[in-house]
Design a protein around this motif. Structure first.
Motif, PDB file in Angstrom:
ATOM      1  N   SER A 164       0.960  -1.665  -0.146  1.00 29.16           N
ATOM      2  CA  SER A 164      -0.029   0.120  -0.073  1.00 29.16           C
ATOM      3  C   SER A 164       1.319   1.265  -0.321  1.00 29.16           C
ATOM      4  O   SER A 164       0.453   2.379  -0.224  1.00 29.16           O
ATOM      5  N   ARG A 165       1.906   0.523   0.822  1.00 29.35           N
ATOM      6  CA  ARG A 165       3.117   2.661   0.477  1.00 29.35           C
ATOM      7  C   ARG A 165       3.256   3.002  -0.869  1.00 29.35           C
ATOM      8  O   ARG A 165       3.917   3.552  -0.750  1.00 29.35           O
ATOM      9  N   VAL A 166       4.137   1.277  -0.855  1.00 31.60           N
ATOM     10  CA  VAL A 166       4.746   1.858  -2.409  1.00 31.60           C
ATOM     11  C   VAL A 166       3.517   1.896  -3.438  1.00 31.60           C
ATOM     12  O   VAL A 166       4.206   2.506  -4.222  1.00 31.60           O
ATOM     13  N   ALA A 167       2.353   1.141  -3.654  1.00 34.65           N
ATOM     14  CA  ALA A 167       1.778   2.294  -4.655  1.00 34.65           C
ATOM     15  C   ALA A 167       0.817   3.395  -4.086  1.00 34.65           C
ATOM     16  O   ALA A 167       0.897   4.259  -5.394  1.00 34.65           O
ATOM     17  N   ARG A 168       1.234   4.415  -2.803  1.00 39.26           N
ATOM     18  CA  ARG A 168       0.647   5.576  -2.542  1.00 39.26           C
ATOM     19  C   ARG A 168       1.978   7.203  -3.254  1.00 39.26           C
ATOM     20  O   ARG A 168       1.562   7.499  -3.793  1.00 39.26           O
ATOM     21  N   VAL A 178      -2.779  -0.248 -10.228  1.00 40.26           N
ATOM     22  CA  VAL A 178      -3.448  -1.721  -9.748  1.00 40.26           C
ATOM     23  C   VAL A 178      -2.890  -2.737  -9.145  1.00 40.26           C
ATOM     24  O   VAL A 178      -1.886  -2.816  -9.217  1.00 40.26           O
ATOM     25  N   ALA A 179      -3.516  -3.441  -8.081  1.00 36.85           N
ATOM     26  CA  ALA A 179      -2.929  -4.326  -7.830  1.00 36.85           C
ATOM     27  C   ALA A 179      -3.882  -5.684  -7.858  1.00 36.85           C
ATOM     28  O   ALA A 179      -5.281  -5.710  -8.244  1.00 36.85           O
ATOM     29  N   TRP A 180      -3.049  -7.025  -7.266  1.00 35.28           N
ATOM     30  CA  TRP A 180      -4.015  -7.944  -7.018  1.00 35.28           C
ATOM     31  C   TRP A 180      -3.909  -9.025  -6.465  1.00 35.28           C
ATOM     32  O   TRP A 180      -2.105  -9.076  -6.031  1.00 35.28           O
ATOM     33  N   SER A 181      -4.131  -9.813  -5.304  1.00 39.49           N
ATOM     34  CA  SER A 181      -3.823 -10.753  -4.406  1.00 39.49           C
ATOM     35  C   SER A 181      -4.787 -11.687  -4.002  1.00 39.49           C
ATOM     36  O   SER A 181      -6.191 -11.536  -5.160  1.00 39.49           O
ATOM     37  N   GLN A 182      -4.142 -13.033  -3.756  1.00 38.17           N
ATOM     38  CA  GLN A 182      -5.691 -14.112  -3.745  1.00 38.17           C
ATOM     39  C   GLN A 182      -7.066 -13.484  -3.095  1.00 38.17           C
ATOM     40  O   GLN A 182      -8.263 -14.255  -3.230  1.00 38.17           O
ATOM     41  N   ASN A 183      -6.537 -12.375  -1.280  1.00 40.48           N
ATOM     42  CA  ASN A 183      -7.261 -12.160  -0.788  1.00 40.48           C
ATOM     43  C   ASN A 183      -8.166 -10.808  -1.151  1.00 40.48           C
ATOM     44  O   ASN A 183      -8.516 -10.401  -0.343  1.00 40.48           O
ATOM     45  N   LEU A 184      -8.110  -9.674  -1.734  1.00 42.05           N
ATOM     46  CA  LEU A 184      -7.819  -8.679  -2.024  1.00 42.05           C
ATOM     47  C   LEU A 184      -9.229  -8.117  -2.294  1.00 42.05           C
ATOM     48  O   LEU A 184      -9.727  -8.950  -3.492  1.00 42.05           O
ATOM     49  N   ALA A 189      -8.300  -2.406  -2.384  1.00 41.68           N
ATOM     50  CA  ALA A 189      -7.478  -1.804  -2.968  1.00 41.68           C
ATOM     51  C   ALA A 189      -8.360  -0.651  -3.376  1.00 41.68           C
ATOM     52  O   ALA A 189      -6.974   0.400  -3.141  1.00 41.68           O
ATOM     53  N   ALA A 190      -9.061   0.331  -3.192  1.00 43.54           N
ATOM     54  CA  ALA A 190      -9.649   1.070  -3.353  1.00 43.54           C
ATOM     55  C   ALA A 190      -8.503   2.415  -2.182  1.00 43.54           C
ATOM     56  O   ALA A 190      -8.352   3.634  -2.541  1.00 43.54           O
ATOM     57  N   ALA A 191      -8.538   1.931  -1.271  1.00 41.82           N
ATOM     58  CA  ALA A 191      -8.292   2.364  -0.073  1.00 41.82           C
ATOM     59  C   ALA A 191      -7.051   2.936  -0.148  1.00 41.82           C
ATOM     60  O   ALA A 191      -6.692   3.548   0.717  1.00 41.82           O
ATOM     61  N   ALA A 192      -6.581   1.846  -0.985  1.00 43.16           N
ATOM     62  CA  ALA A 192      -4.691   2.218  -0.981  1.00 43.16           C
ATOM     63  C   ALA A 192      -4.729   3.353  -2.722  1.00 43.16           C
ATOM     64  O   ALA A 192      -3.497   3.423  -2.678  1.00 43.16           O
ATOM     65  N   GLY A 193      -6.054   3.786  -2.866  1.00 48.38           N
ATOM     66  CA  GLY A 193      -5.799   4.369  -4.582  1.00 48.38           C
ATOM     67  C   GLY A 193      -5.229   3.123  -5.514  1.00 48.38           C
ATOM     68  O   GLY A 193      -4.453   3.644  -6.703  1.00 48.38           O
ATOM     69  N   ALA A 194      -5.284   2.556  -5.712  1.00 50.87           N
ATOM     70  CA  ALA A 194      -5.554   0.968  -6.154  1.00 50.87           C
ATOM     71  C   ALA A 194      -6.105   0.715  -6.758  1.00 50.87           C
ATOM     72  O   ALA A 194      -7.899   1.153  -6.433  1.00 50.87           O
ATOM     73  N   THR A 195      -6.576  -0.318  -8.467  1.00 54.56           N
ATOM     74  CA  THR A 195      -8.127  -0.845  -8.712  1.00 54.56           C
ATOM     75  C   THR A 195      -7.504  -2.140  -8.723  1.00 54.56           C
ATOM     76  O   THR A 195      -6.489  -2.797  -9.037  1.00 54.56           O
ATOM     77  N   ARG A 196      -8.307  -2.975  -8.267  1.00 49.04           N
ATOM     78  CA  ARG A 196      -7.873  -3.989  -8.341  1.00 49.04           C
ATOM     79  C   ARG A 196      -8.210  -4.443 -10.054  1.00 49.04           C
ATOM     80  O   ARG A 196      -9.250  -4.860 -10.359  1.00 49.04           O
TER      81      ARG A 196
END
Length: 323
Positions: A164-168, A178-184, A189-196
């Motif tokens: 999340s910090r890298v994303a910011r 954009v982001a992905w993980s098995q349980n995301l 994702a939106a809370a970290a400024g990313a799109t799942r």
């Protein structure tokens, strides 16, 4: 009151531990610093047998059940940091060994991640070498000028605390994240400024892929030949988490065949990295010796707390116990 007599400080590659903690408060405790890593278990047992306390530097030396059961004198095992998946906590409990952690400072791995991203994208290390050799503003291999990160897509695999910090930071550079993980979830994702996105979409879309997963049975080799083949030829991958997240032969093939633009690595499948490891001769790489947690501030937090942990154990009231 528990009594400790001999402390082994392991894997202090830089000889930094005793200069970054109030060790003088433990005047009655004999301290022995080891600056190398032993992988042979018999040799490791012979080294550690005399000690009743051990301070482990992260996961540089794993403590599995077989090793723990061969150390009958051990009373206190400390890891730097708040957890260590390389130490069998259950085995420690069964042997009445107190297993403790330390505090840490900030998130220094984020710094290293962005250092690798920027160096890999812009070729800064190679350009510095060119300058020192008298080659002013010579282009990178195959005529590449390097790429800015602004306007690019950052793909985060593992959007936890570090991801999340890298994303910011990526967003601050003007990147789409954009982001992905098995349980995301979409919300996380939106809370970290990313799109799942799906895993396949991430590797297809991203100009920079950055890995931030814990190594486990389900994450080992999570980046394999298929994921690397899906990446753009201009894309780079950065790993500051754990080496085995990426299939090593697949990564080497992608680099040597020029199917991806580069890799920035702070972690490897074997550590310390053997002198003739094939990644050392792979093209388009920026390589660091697992520096993610290595900083002045973090080391001081580690070793100041380690002294406190030992004092508390000696007083009969252990702190920072890991179960």
């Amino acid at each position: 009151m528990p009594s400790l007599t001999r402390l082994a400080i392991l894997d202090d590659y830089q000889g930094a531990v005793l200069q970054r903690g109030p060790w003088e408060r433990l005047a009655g405790l004999e301290k022995t610093v080891f600056r190398d890593t032993i992988t042979d278990q018999d040799a490791l047992v012979a080294r550690l047998m005399p000690f009743d306390a051990i301070l482990a530097m992260r996961e540089r030396t794993p403590f599995n059940r077989a090793l723990i059961e061969r150390l009958p004198n051990l009373k206190l095992l400390i890891t730097t940091g708040e957890r260590n998946r390389g130490i069998d906590a259950a085995a420690c409990a069964e042997r009445s060994i107190t297993f403790c952690g330390t505090s840490s400072f900030g998130a220094p791995t984020v710094d290293v991640t962005w250092g690798l991203i920027l160096n890999t994208m812009r070729g800064l290390a190679e350009q510095q070498a060119n300058l020192r050799a008298g080659r002013w503003q010579q282009m990178l291999g195959a005529g590449h000028l390097g790429h800015t990160v602004e306007g690019k897509v950052l793909g985060i695999v593992g959007l936890g605390k570090l991801g999340s910090r890298v994303a910011r930071v990526g967003a601050a550079f003007g990147m789409s994240v954009v982001a992905w993980s098995q349980n995301l979830t979409d919300e996380a994702a939106a809370a970290a400024g990313a799109t799942r996105v799906s895993k396949a979409e991430l590797f297809r879309m991203a100009d920079v892929v950055s890995l931030h997963l814990i190594l486990s049975d389900r994450s080992r080799g999570i980046v394999g030949a298929a994921e690397l083949a899906a990446m753009k030829p201009s894309a780079v991958i950065v790993n500051t988490s754990r080496g085995p997240l990426i299939d090593q032969p697949a990564l080497l093939a992608a680099l040597h065949e020029g199917r991806i633009a580069g890799a920035g690595l702070d972690v490897f499948d074997a550590e310390p990295l053997p002198p003739h490891h094939p990644i050392l001769s792979a093209p388009r790489t920026v390589l660091l010796p697992h520096l993610g947690y290595v900083s002045e501030e973090n080391y001081r937090a580690y070793f100041e707390t380690a002294v406190e942990v030992i004092e508390a154990f000696q007083a009969g009231s252990p702190i920072r116990v890991i179960s």
